[in-house]
Design a protein around this motif. Structure first.
Motif, PDB file in Angstrom:
ATOM      1  N   UNK A  16       0.847  -1.183   0.000  1.00 32.07           N
ATOM      2  CA  UNK A  16       0.000   0.000   0.000  1.00 32.07           C
ATOM      3  C   UNK A  16       0.887   1.240   0.000  1.00 32.07           C
ATOM      4  N   UNK A  17       0.633   2.138  -0.947  1.00 35.98           N
ATOM      5  CA  UNK A  17       1.408   3.370  -1.074  1.00 35.98           C
ATOM      6  C   UNK A  17       0.452   4.546  -0.979  1.00 35.98           C
ATOM      7  N   UNK A  18       0.760   5.499  -0.119  1.00 42.03           N
ATOM      8  CA  UNK A  18      -0.063   6.689   0.043  1.00 42.03           C
ATOM      9  C   UNK A  18       0.758   7.925  -0.285  1.00 42.03           C
ATOM     10  N   UNK A  19       0.195   8.807  -1.084  1.00 43.17           N
ATOM     11  CA  UNK A  19       0.852  10.068  -1.416  1.00 43.17           C
ATOM     12  C   UNK A  19      -0.164  11.199  -1.348  1.00 43.17           C
ATOM     13  N   UNK A  20       0.318  12.406  -1.154  1.00 41.14           N
ATOM     14  CA  UNK A  20      -0.526  13.589  -1.114  1.00 41.14           C
ATOM     15  C   UNK A  20       0.086  14.644  -2.023  1.00 41.14           C
ATOM     16  N   UNK A  21      -0.771  15.430  -2.670  1.00 41.63           N
ATOM     17  CA  UNK A  21      -0.244  16.539  -3.451  1.00 41.63           C
ATOM     18  C   UNK A  21      -1.283  17.645  -3.556  1.00 41.63           C
ATOM     19  N   UNK A  22      -0.777  18.859  -3.746  1.00 43.99           N
ATOM     20  CA  UNK A  22      -1.619  20.038  -3.892  1.00 43.99           C
ATOM     21  C   UNK A  22      -2.105  20.144  -5.343  1.00 43.99           C
ATOM     22  N   UNK A  23      -3.366  20.495  -5.519  1.00 44.70           N
ATOM     23  CA  UNK A  23      -3.950  20.688  -6.848  1.00 44.70           C
ATOM     24  C   UNK A  23      -4.663  22.033  -6.860  1.00 44.70           C
ATOM     25  N   UNK A  24      -4.268  22.909  -7.792  1.00 43.52           N
ATOM     26  CA  UNK A  24      -4.883  24.233  -7.921  1.00 43.52           C
ATOM     27  C   UNK A  24      -6.142  24.122  -8.772  1.00 43.52           C
ATOM     28  N   UNK A  25      -7.268  24.471  -8.189  1.00 47.15           N
ATOM     29  CA  UNK A  25      -8.553  24.308  -8.873  1.00 47.15           C
ATOM     30  C   UNK A  25      -8.760  25.434  -9.890  1.00 47.15           C
ATOM     31  N   UNK A  26      -9.470  25.103 -10.961  1.00 43.69           N
ATOM     32  CA  UNK A  26      -9.722  26.077 -12.018  1.00 43.69           C
ATOM     33  C   UNK A  26     -10.965  25.658 -12.793  1.00 43.69           C
ATOM     34  N   UNK A  27     -11.888  26.577 -12.962  1.00 42.51           N
ATOM     35  CA  UNK A  27     -13.089  26.331 -13.752  1.00 42.51           C
ATOM     36  C   UNK A  27     -13.051  27.115 -15.049  1.00 42.51           C
TER      37      UNK A  27
END
Length: 255
Positions: free
Chosen positions: A211-222
Motif C-alpha cells: 500500500x502506497x499513500x501520497x498527497x499533493x496540492x492541486x490548484x482548482x480552475x473552472x
C-alpha cells in the motif's frame, strides 16, 4: 498460503517529484482514461500545426495520440518526474516513428528549452499542478510564441472549486497474479486549492501485498476563471468534445 505482508509507505509529494512513489502505478491506471480521451484529443488537434509541446507528458499516452493525429510533426514531450519520464522514454524508444520525432525534455514547462515559435501546446491532466502565477506565465508564453492559427488544448479536471471529494476508487486492474486499486479523496487546502490524498493498493492471490499513500496540492480552475485569465493575454477559449471530459481549446483569436 500464508498472507503477504502489507508494506505501507506514506509520503507528502515534494516540489521536485510529485510522482516519486506513485509513478509505477500512474501510467497503467491512466490507460482507461486515455481510451476516452484519445479520439476527443485527436479531433481537437485536427488541422493543427507543429512543433507541438506535450506538457506533463507522463508515460507518453498523450504523446502517442498527438503523434497519430499529427503525422510527421515534431513533438517536445516535457516531463519533470524521473519515474514517469523513464516510462515515457522507453515508450518513445520502442516506436521508430516516435524515436525520430519526439524529444523528451527532463524539465517542467516553465524551464524547458522550447522552440521560439509553437504550433500547438497540449496539457492534459496537468493544469492543476500550476499555481495562478505559473498559469499566467503559461498564457503569456502562448500569447508570445503561438504561430498564427496555433492552438493549445487542455482539460479542466474537477473539482472546479475547493470542495471535499469523497474517498473513491478510480481504477482497478489485474496484471499477472496481482490486482491493483487506485483510490483518491480531496479536501480544501485554501481558497484556490485542494489536497489530494491518493492510495494505491496491491493484492496478490487475493491477499494485501503493498500500500502506497501520497498527497499533493492541486490548484482548482473552472471555465470562467480560465476565460478571465486568458483574456488578460488576448487569448480565447472554447469547450470541445464531451462536457464530462473537460477539454478546452485556446487560441489567439475567437473561433
Amino acid at each position: 498460503m500464508k498472507p503477504h505482508h502489507v508494506q505501507q509507505q506514506r509520503q507528502l509529494a515534494t516540489e521536485m517529484d510529485q510522482y516519486e512513489r506513485s509513478a509505477e502505478f500512474v501510467d497503467v491506471m491512466l490507460a482507461p482514461v486515455w481510451t476516452a480521451l484519445d479520439p476527443v484529443l485527436a479531433e481537437a488537434l485536427r488541422g493543427a500545426s507543429g512543433p507541438v509541446v506535450d506538457v506533463g507528458a507522463g508515460g507518453g499516452h498523450g504523446t502517442q495520440v498527438i503523434a497519430r493525429a499529427m503525422p510527421e510533426t515534431e513533438i517536445f514531450a516535457v516531463e519533470p518526474s524521473p519515474g514517469l519520464r523513464a516510462v515515457l522514454l522507453a515508450r518513445v524508444n520502442e516506436d521508430p516513428d516516435l524515436r525520430d520525432r519526439v524529444t523528451v525534455l527532463p524539465s517542467d514547462l516553465l524551464r524547458a528549452a522550447l522552440p521560439p515559435r509553437l504550433g500547438t501546446l497540449v496539457a492534459m491532466n496537468v493544469i492543476g499542478h500550476f499555481d495562478p502565477t505559473e498559469r499566467r506565465t503559461i498564457w503569456q508564453l502562448l500569447a508570445e510564441r503561438l504561430l498564427p492559427g496555433g492552438r493549445a488544448v487542455l482539460n479542466l479536471q474537477p473539482p472546479a472549486e475547493p470542495i471535499a471529494v469523497p474517498h473513491t476508487r478510480f481504477s482497478e486492474l489485474r496484471i499477472g497474479r496481482r490486482r491493483y486499486e487506485g483510490w483518491g479523496r480531496a479536501e480544501p487546502a485554501g481558497p484556490e486549492q485542494v489536497t489530494w490524498h491518493m492510495t494505491y493498493r496491491v493484492f496478490q492471490d487475493g491477499e494485501p501485498a503493498e500500500e502506497v499513500e501520497v498527497e499533493y496540492i492541486w490548484w482548482v480552475l473552472g471555465h470562467d476563471g480560465l476565460k478571465a485569465e486568458l483574456a488578460e493575454h488576448g487569448l480565447h477559449v472554447r469547450p470541445t468534445g464531451p462536457a464530462d471530459l473537460g477539454l478546452r481549446c485556446i487560441s489567439r483569436s475567437p473561433e
